[in-house]
Motif scaffolding. Structure first.
Motif, PDB file in Angstrom:
ATOM      1  N   SER A  74      13.137  -7.263  41.783  1.00 57.79           N
ATOM      2  CA  SER A  74      12.552  -8.589  42.020  1.00 57.79           C
ATOM      3  C   SER A  74      11.707  -8.649  43.289  1.00 57.79           C
ATOM      4  N   ASP A  75      11.939  -7.733  44.216  1.00 54.11           N
ATOM      5  CA  ASP A  75      11.152  -7.659  45.450  1.00 54.11           C
ATOM      6  C   ASP A  75      11.312  -6.261  46.009  1.00 54.11           C
ATOM      7  N   TYR A  76      10.335  -5.800  46.758  1.00 49.92           N
ATOM      8  CA  TYR A  76      10.425  -4.464  47.327  1.00 49.92           C
ATOM      9  C   TYR A  76       9.415  -4.305  48.461  1.00 49.92           C
ATOM     10  N   SER A  77       9.703  -3.317  49.288  1.00 49.46           N
ATOM     11  CA  SER A  77       8.765  -2.909  50.326  1.00 49.46           C
ATOM     12  C   SER A  77       8.868  -1.393  50.436  1.00 49.46           C
ATOM     13  N   ILE A  91      12.712  -0.056  50.124  1.00 47.69           N
ATOM     14  CA  ILE A  91      13.788  -1.039  50.026  1.00 47.69           C
ATOM     15  C   ILE A  91      13.508  -1.863  48.768  1.00 47.69           C
ATOM     16  N   PHE A  92      14.439  -1.854  47.838  1.00 49.74           N
ATOM     17  CA  PHE A  92      14.276  -2.578  46.577  1.00 49.74           C
ATOM     18  C   PHE A  92      15.362  -3.650  46.443  1.00 49.74           C
ATOM     19  N   ARG A  93      14.965  -4.841  46.050  1.00 45.08           N
ATOM     20  CA  ARG A  93      15.927  -5.881  45.669  1.00 45.08           C
ATOM     21  C   ARG A  93      16.005  -5.850  44.151  1.00 45.08           C
ATOM     22  N   SER A 101      22.288   1.003  39.280  1.00 45.38           N
ATOM     23  CA  SER A 101      22.360   2.407  38.884  1.00 45.38           C
ATOM     24  C   SER A 101      20.976   2.964  38.534  1.00 45.38           C
ATOM     25  N   ALA A 102      20.191   2.202  37.782  1.00 45.07           N
ATOM     26  CA  ALA A 102      18.859   2.663  37.383  1.00 45.07           C
ATOM     27  C   ALA A 102      17.944   2.846  38.582  1.00 45.07           C
ATOM     28  N   VAL A 103      18.012   1.930  39.539  1.00 40.72           N
ATOM     29  CA  VAL A 103      17.153   2.038  40.724  1.00 40.72           C
ATOM     30  C   VAL A 103      17.625   3.180  41.618  1.00 40.72           C
ATOM     31  N   THR A 104      18.920   3.349  41.748  1.00 38.91           N
ATOM     32  CA  THR A 104      19.451   4.478  42.523  1.00 38.91           C
ATOM     33  C   THR A 104      19.018   5.799  41.897  1.00 38.91           C
ATOM     34  N   GLU A 105      19.091   5.887  40.579  1.00 39.10           N
ATOM     35  CA  GLU A 105      18.654   7.104  39.886  1.00 39.10           C
ATOM     36  C   GLU A 105      17.161   7.343  40.078  1.00 39.10           C
ATOM     37  N   ALA A 106      16.374   6.279  40.103  1.00 38.05           N
ATOM     38  CA  ALA A 106      14.929   6.419  40.348  1.00 38.05           C
ATOM     39  C   ALA A 106      14.679   6.985  41.742  1.00 38.05           C
ATOM     40  N   CYS A 107      15.476   6.547  42.708  1.00 39.26           N
ATOM     41  CA  CYS A 107      15.345   7.075  44.076  1.00 39.26           C
ATOM     42  C   CYS A 107      15.730   8.550  44.132  1.00 39.26           C
ATOM     43  N   LYS A 108      16.770   8.917  43.411  1.00 39.64           N
ATOM     44  CA  LYS A 108      17.186  10.331  43.365  1.00 39.64           C
ATOM     45  C   LYS A 108      16.127  11.189  42.676  1.00 39.64           C
ATOM     46  N   ALA A 109      15.509  10.639  41.642  1.00 38.48           N
ATOM     47  CA  ALA A 109      14.439  11.363  40.960  1.00 38.48           C
ATOM     48  C   ALA A 109      13.238  11.544  41.891  1.00 38.48           C
ATOM     49  N   ARG A 110      12.934  10.529  42.683  1.00 39.34           N
ATOM     50  CA  ARG A 110      11.842  10.628  43.666  1.00 39.34           C
ATOM     51  C   ARG A 110      12.160  11.727  44.680  1.00 39.34           C
ATOM     52  N   LEU A 129      14.176  15.871  53.317  1.00 46.03           N
ATOM     53  CA  LEU A 129      14.443  15.363  51.977  1.00 46.03           C
ATOM     54  C   LEU A 129      15.908  15.565  51.590  1.00 46.03           C
ATOM     55  N   SER A 130      16.468  16.687  51.980  1.00 48.74           N
ATOM     56  CA  SER A 130      17.878  16.952  51.685  1.00 48.74           C
ATOM     57  C   SER A 130      18.787  15.945  52.384  1.00 48.74           C
ATOM     58  N   ASN A 131      18.332  15.421  53.510  1.00 44.47           N
ATOM     59  CA  ASN A 131      19.113  14.449  54.277  1.00 44.47           C
ATOM     60  C   ASN A 131      18.678  13.005  54.029  1.00 44.47           C
ATOM     61  N   ALA A 132      17.890  12.790  52.990  1.00 41.17           N
ATOM     62  CA  ALA A 132      17.407  11.446  52.678  1.00 41.17           C
ATOM     63  C   ALA A 132      18.585  10.495  52.490  1.00 41.17           C
ATOM     64  N   MET A 133      18.380   9.268  52.901  1.00 45.51           N
ATOM     65  CA  MET A 133      19.397   8.229  52.736  1.00 45.51           C
ATOM     66  C   MET A 133      19.102   7.456  51.453  1.00 45.51           C
ATOM     67  N   ILE A 134      20.039   7.511  50.535  1.00 46.74           N
ATOM     68  CA  ILE A 134      19.943   6.739  49.296  1.00 46.74           C
ATOM     69  C   ILE A 134      21.226   5.928  49.223  1.00 46.74           C
ATOM     70  N   GLY A 135      21.083   4.619  49.130  1.00 41.52           N
ATOM     71  CA  GLY A 135      22.282   3.794  49.101  1.00 41.52           C
ATOM     72  C   GLY A 135      22.037   2.426  48.518  1.00 41.52           C
ATOM     73  N   THR A 136      23.139   1.707  48.338  1.00 43.33           N
ATOM     74  CA  THR A 136      23.081   0.331  47.860  1.00 43.33           C
ATOM     75  C   THR A 136      23.929  -0.540  48.771  1.00 43.33           C
ATOM     76  N   SER A 137      23.526  -1.769  48.900  1.00 46.98           N
ATOM     77  CA  SER A 137      24.296  -2.762  49.641  1.00 46.98           C
ATOM     78  C   SER A 137      23.958  -4.122  49.040  1.00 46.98           C
ATOM     79  N   GLY A 138      24.929  -4.696  48.366  1.00 46.81           N
ATOM     80  CA  GLY A 138      24.667  -5.969  47.693  1.00 46.81           C
ATOM     81  C   GLY A 138      23.594  -5.782  46.641  1.00 46.81           C
ATOM     82  N   ASP A 139      22.540  -6.578  46.719  1.00 48.97           N
ATOM     83  CA  ASP A 139      21.461  -6.481  45.738  1.00 48.97           C
ATOM     84  C   ASP A 139      20.296  -5.617  46.219  1.00 48.97           C
ATOM     85  N   LEU A 140      20.547  -4.796  47.242  1.00 49.11           N
ATOM     86  CA  LEU A 140      19.507  -3.909  47.766  1.00 49.11           C
ATOM     87  C   LEU A 140      19.830  -2.450  47.468  1.00 49.11           C
TER      88      LEU A 140
END
Length: 162
Positions: A74-77, A91-93, A101-110, A129-140
C-alpha cells in the motif's frame, strides 16, 4: 488509622492503573501503523552508512524490480545505489497481513539476484549482500543493504520497530 489505610489503598490502586496503562500496547509504532515509510527510509539513508549515493525511486520502478504490485503493497520507499554497490533501502507497507510472506520472499529474491550479479561484477560487495537485513515489523517489511547494520538497527528501534 482508617483514613491512612484508605489513602494507601487509593494510592496503590492509582499506581496499579498507571502501571497497566504504561505497559499497554498502543498499536501504533510497535505495529508499524504510524510509521511514515518515506521518512524512515530517508532517516536510514541520512545515517551515512552507505558508501554510494542513494537515490529514492519515485517513478514506480521499485515495485517492478521487486516483482510486487500495488495490491500487495500500500506504500513504499526504495532507495537504490548507483549500481557501483548493492547498497539499498526498501521499506514496504503491506496491504494485509497475508502479504507479509510474499513481500519477504520478494526481498529474498532481490538479495539472491543481487548476489548473483555482484559475484562476477564486484565480488567484494557480496559480503554486504550476505549481511542484508530482511525483516518484518507489524505491517512493514524491510530490505536494507548497508555497511553498518548496527546503525540501521538503531534507527529501526528509534521508530519502535524490531
Amino acid at each position: 488509622m482508617k483514613h491512612s489505610s484508605r489513602l494507601l489503598s487509593l494510592t496503590l490502586s492509582l499506581l496499579l492503573v498507571f502501571l497497566l496503562c504504561a505497559c499497554g500496547n498502543s498499536g501504533t509504532a510497535d505495529s508499524g501503523d504510524a510509521v511514515d515509510v518515506h521518512q524512515l527510509a530517508a532517516d536510514i539513508v541520512a545515517t551515512g552508512v552507505f558508501t554510494d549515493v542513494q537515490t529514492e525511486n519515485t517513478n514506480g520502478q521499485a515495485l517492478s524490480v521487486y516483482g510486487l504490485d500495488e495490491d500487495t503493497v500500500s506504500d513504499y520507499s526504495v532507495y537504490f545505489s548507483s549500481m557501483a554497490t548493492p547498497e539499498e533501502v526498501a521499506i514496504f507497507r503491506i496491504s494485509s497481513p497475508e502479504q507479509a510472506s510474499a513481500v519477504t520472499e520478494a526481498c529474498k529474491a532481490r538479495q539472491s539476484s543481487q548476489v548473483q550479479s555482484y559475484e562476477s561484477y564486484a565480488p567484494d560487495q557480496v559480503e554486504k549482500l550476505s549481511n542484508a537485513m530482511i525483516g518484518t515489523s507489524g505491517d512493514l517489511v524491510y530490505y536494507i543493504v548497508s555497511k553498518n547494520n548496527d546503525t540501521v538497527k538503531k534507527v529501526l528501534q528509534d521508530y519502535g520497530l524490531q
